[in-house]
Write a protein that holds these residues in place. Structure first.
Motif, short mmCIF file in Angstrom:
data_model
loop_
_atom_site.label_atom_id
_atom_site.label_comp_id
_atom_site.label_asym_id
_atom_site.label_seq_id
_atom_site.Cartn_x
_atom_site.Cartn_y
_atom_site.Cartn_z
N UNK A 286 0.82 -1.21 0.00
CA UNK A 286 0.00 0.00 0.00
C UNK A 286 0.85 1.26 0.00
N UNK A 287 2.02 1.22 0.63
CA UNK A 287 2.91 2.38 0.65
C UNK A 287 3.64 2.56 -0.67
N UNK A 288 3.97 1.46 -1.34
CA UNK A 288 4.75 1.54 -2.57
C UNK A 288 3.90 1.87 -3.79
N UNK A 289 2.77 1.19 -3.95
CA UNK A 289 1.98 1.38 -5.18
C UNK A 289 0.64 2.06 -4.91
N UNK A 290 0.41 2.50 -3.70
CA UNK A 290 -0.80 3.23 -3.39
C UNK A 290 -1.91 2.35 -2.86
N UNK A 291 -2.91 3.02 -2.28
CA UNK A 291 -4.05 2.29 -1.73
C UNK A 291 -4.85 1.61 -2.85
N UNK A 292 -5.05 2.32 -3.96
CA UNK A 292 -5.74 1.72 -5.10
C UNK A 292 -4.94 0.56 -5.68
N UNK A 293 -3.63 0.72 -5.74
CA UNK A 293 -2.79 -0.35 -6.26
C UNK A 293 -2.88 -1.60 -5.42
N UNK A 294 -2.90 -1.42 -4.10
CA UNK A 294 -3.00 -2.57 -3.20
C UNK A 294 -4.34 -3.28 -3.37
N UNK A 295 -5.42 -2.50 -3.53
CA UNK A 295 -6.73 -3.13 -3.75
C UNK A 295 -6.78 -3.84 -5.10
N UNK A 296 -6.09 -3.29 -6.10
CA UNK A 296 -6.01 -3.94 -7.41
C UNK A 296 -5.31 -5.30 -7.30
N UNK A 297 -4.18 -5.32 -6.61
CA UNK A 297 -3.45 -6.58 -6.42
C UNK A 297 -4.31 -7.59 -5.67
N UNK A 298 -4.94 -7.14 -4.60
CA UNK A 298 -5.74 -8.03 -3.78
C UNK A 298 -6.91 -8.62 -4.56
N UNK A 299 -7.58 -7.78 -5.35
CA UNK A 299 -8.71 -8.26 -6.16
C UNK A 299 -8.25 -9.29 -7.18
N UNK A 300 -7.10 -9.02 -7.81
CA UNK A 300 -6.59 -9.96 -8.80
C UNK A 300 -6.23 -11.30 -8.19
N UNK A 301 -5.55 -11.28 -7.05
CA UNK A 301 -5.17 -12.53 -6.38
C UNK A 301 -6.40 -13.29 -5.92
N UNK A 302 -7.37 -12.58 -5.35
CA UNK A 302 -8.62 -13.22 -4.92
C UNK A 302 -9.34 -13.89 -6.09
N UNK A 303 -9.42 -13.18 -7.21
CA UNK A 303 -10.11 -13.72 -8.39
C UNK A 303 -9.43 -14.99 -8.88
N UNK A 304 -8.10 -14.98 -8.92
CA UNK A 304 -7.38 -16.18 -9.35
C UNK A 304 -7.60 -17.33 -8.37
N UNK A 305 -7.69 -16.99 -7.08
CA UNK A 305 -7.96 -18.01 -6.07
C UNK A 305 -9.32 -18.66 -6.26
N UNK A 306 -10.34 -17.82 -6.52
CA UNK A 306 -11.69 -18.37 -6.74
C UNK A 306 -11.73 -19.24 -8.00
N UNK A 307 -11.02 -18.83 -9.05
CA UNK A 307 -10.98 -19.64 -10.27
C UNK A 307 -10.30 -20.98 -10.02
N UNK A 308 -9.25 -20.96 -9.20
CA UNK A 308 -8.56 -22.21 -8.86
C UNK A 308 -9.51 -23.16 -8.13
N UNK A 309 -10.31 -22.62 -7.22
CA UNK A 309 -11.29 -23.45 -6.51
C UNK A 309 -12.34 -23.98 -7.48
N UNK A 310 -12.77 -23.12 -8.39
CA UNK A 310 -13.83 -23.50 -9.34
C UNK A 310 -13.41 -24.68 -10.22
N UNK A 311 -12.17 -24.69 -10.69
CA UNK A 311 -11.73 -25.75 -11.61
C UNK A 311 -11.11 -26.94 -10.90
#
Length: 471
Positions: free
Chosen positions: A96-121
């Protein structure tokens, strides 16, 4: 203030980018709309957090049957979420300090989405565990960055209420997963988990970055543009901008904080408050009560399905009500009320098991168990659930916010794991004794709040941090 005088002395040239016409009703509405929109986008991450927490309960039997998992393998799948969240907590502040608050939420959303897809398949335990670990990492980051972002964009009169929506959306995510999971397949429920992440990813493109983070990065033009979007194009942002800039300039003269630096005298008060509240939030027994609500009702002789529904409904209602008056009642009074109610709830729960096991009045056990759980979860929702996160987002100076926020979040997730892991062992030792221990912790929490925690209602973040540093 010195900052305001400096702006005035700067003449028309320095005032031009900051000052505009007197704020009108229209500009005030614009201000609120952008703050509300930014908050809505951010708390989609909180909803994703709750959806992850609530996923494993309604899907257990179906996943075990379809993927042929043993109880031990499913237990690993359920608990590895905490491991991922701890890793997320360790890294969230730096991200959050390096890439910003929005950047951290972007990373988190991307990782979460990949995690859900892994569970789905998933067709085996490995992909399930990888997906669960990834979603855990994502919610570990969300648990820190969402309340911090909201606190940094909100006006001081709205900050408490808007930050409390973080907890409300977590509760909503858990409750919806419980309900939807009863009639939807576990694979489709995993796809549903991607929805809030997708909404957040889309919303990040239209909301501003935290002006305080931009100021810390030395991005003067972007800082002013972000603050103006949040306050309205016709608003006078000079005083607020000057205060933020003055605080940033003061903090820039200090060395960048590392983990060990948090224990320096100048930071000790804010770290003690933030970490202390996280410790009391978790070790007051919340995960033991929430994760094992059904077994508590069954052990006390009350219908578990009815009790669980009442629990979920009450939690949502009380959390929503708390969000409406946190900025009027104040953080400290609500924490004291919450801790006192948690103490009473633990006494009632302990009493329900005592009267049943001792045979003194076994017929009273179900009523005591129901009232104990309802008092406990209602009290937790009033204050101890949301306010520690609100205060964490308010009390840390910008130069240590990343390190201190990561540390406090790590303590919270570690406490979450420890409480949920030890609950069954404590219950096998003594059912009523377990709740007496939790009651004692909640008494200590009330004392801690009265003696140590400051009131932050109605103050800017800079005023709060200055007051704590001088205390």
């Amino acid at each position: 203030m010195a900052g305001e005088q400096d702006v005035e002395r700067g003449g028309e040239e320095s005032r031009a980018p900051l000052l505009a016409a007197e704020p009108s009703k229209k500009s005030s509405n614009e201000n609120r709309c952008m703050v509300y929109l930014s908050t809505f986008v951010a708390v989609c991450g909180s909803y994703a957090f709750g959806a992850c927490i609530g996923y494993s309960s309604p899907t257990q039997s179906a996943i075990r049957r379809d993927v042929n998992l043993s109880l031990a393998e499913y237990s690993l799948f359920g608990s590895i979420l905490n491991i991922g969240a701890m890793i997320g907590a360790i890294t969230c502040g730096q991200i959050a300090d390096r890439i910003g608050r929005k950047g951290a939420m972007l990373v988190s959303s991307g990782v979460c989405s990949m995690g859900w897809l892994s569970i789905y398949i998933a067709e085996d335990a490995l992909l399930l565990d990888i997906g669960r670990l990834a979603t855990g990492y994502g919610i570990g980051v969300f648990s820190y960055v969402v309340p911090v972002f909201i606190a940094e964009i909100a006006p001081k009169d709205l900050r408490g209420a808007l930050t409390t929506i973080n907890q409300l959306m977590i509760v909503m995510g858990v409750s919806v997963s419980f309900v939807v999971g009863t009639f939807m397949t576990w694979r489709n429920l995993a796809l549903v988990g991607i929805v809030p992440c997708a909404v957040l990813l889309a919303g990040l493109s239209v909301i501003p970055e935290s002006p305080r983070w931009l100021a810390r990065q030395g991005k003067r033009k972007e800082f002013e543009a972000s603050l103006r979007r949040l306050r309205g194009k016709d608003a006078d942002i000079s005083a607020e901008a000057a205060e933020i800039q003055e605080n940033v300039e003061t903090l820039e003269r200090l060395p960048k904080a590392k983990l060990l630096d948090l224990f320096q005298r100048r930071y000790l008060s804010s770290v003690m408050i933030g970490v202390g509240l996280m410790v009391f939030q978790q070790f007051g027994g919340i995960n033991g009560v929430s994760f094992y609500t059904s077994s508590i009702f069954e052990a006390a002789g009350f219908p578990s399905d009815v009790g669980t529904i009442l629990y979920a409904v009450l939690q949502v209602i009380i959390t929503a009500l708390a969000a409406t008056f946190i900025d009027r009642a104040g953080r400290k009074p609500l924490l004291v009320i919450s801790g006192s109610g948690l103490f009473l709830g633990c006494l009632l729960l302990g009493s329900s098991f005592y009267v049943k096991e001792s045979g003194v009045a076994p017929e009273a056990a179900p009523a005591l168990a129901l009232s104990g759980v309802m008092v406990y979860i209602g009290s937790f929702s009033v204050g101890m659930g949301a306010i520690p996160w609100v205060l964490m987002s308010e009390i840390f100076p910008l130069n240590i916010k990343g390190a201190a926020g990561s540390f406090a979040t790590l303590v919270n997730w570690s406490g979450s794991w420890a409480c949920s892991y030890t609950f069954n062992f404590l219950m096998s030792w003594s059912t009523y004794g377990s709740f007496m221990l939790y009651a004692a912790v909640n008494v200590l929490a009330v004392v801690f709040v009265i003696k140590v925690v400051p009131e932050t209602k109605g103050r800017t973040l800079e005023q709060i941090q200055a007051a704590i540093s001088s205390s």
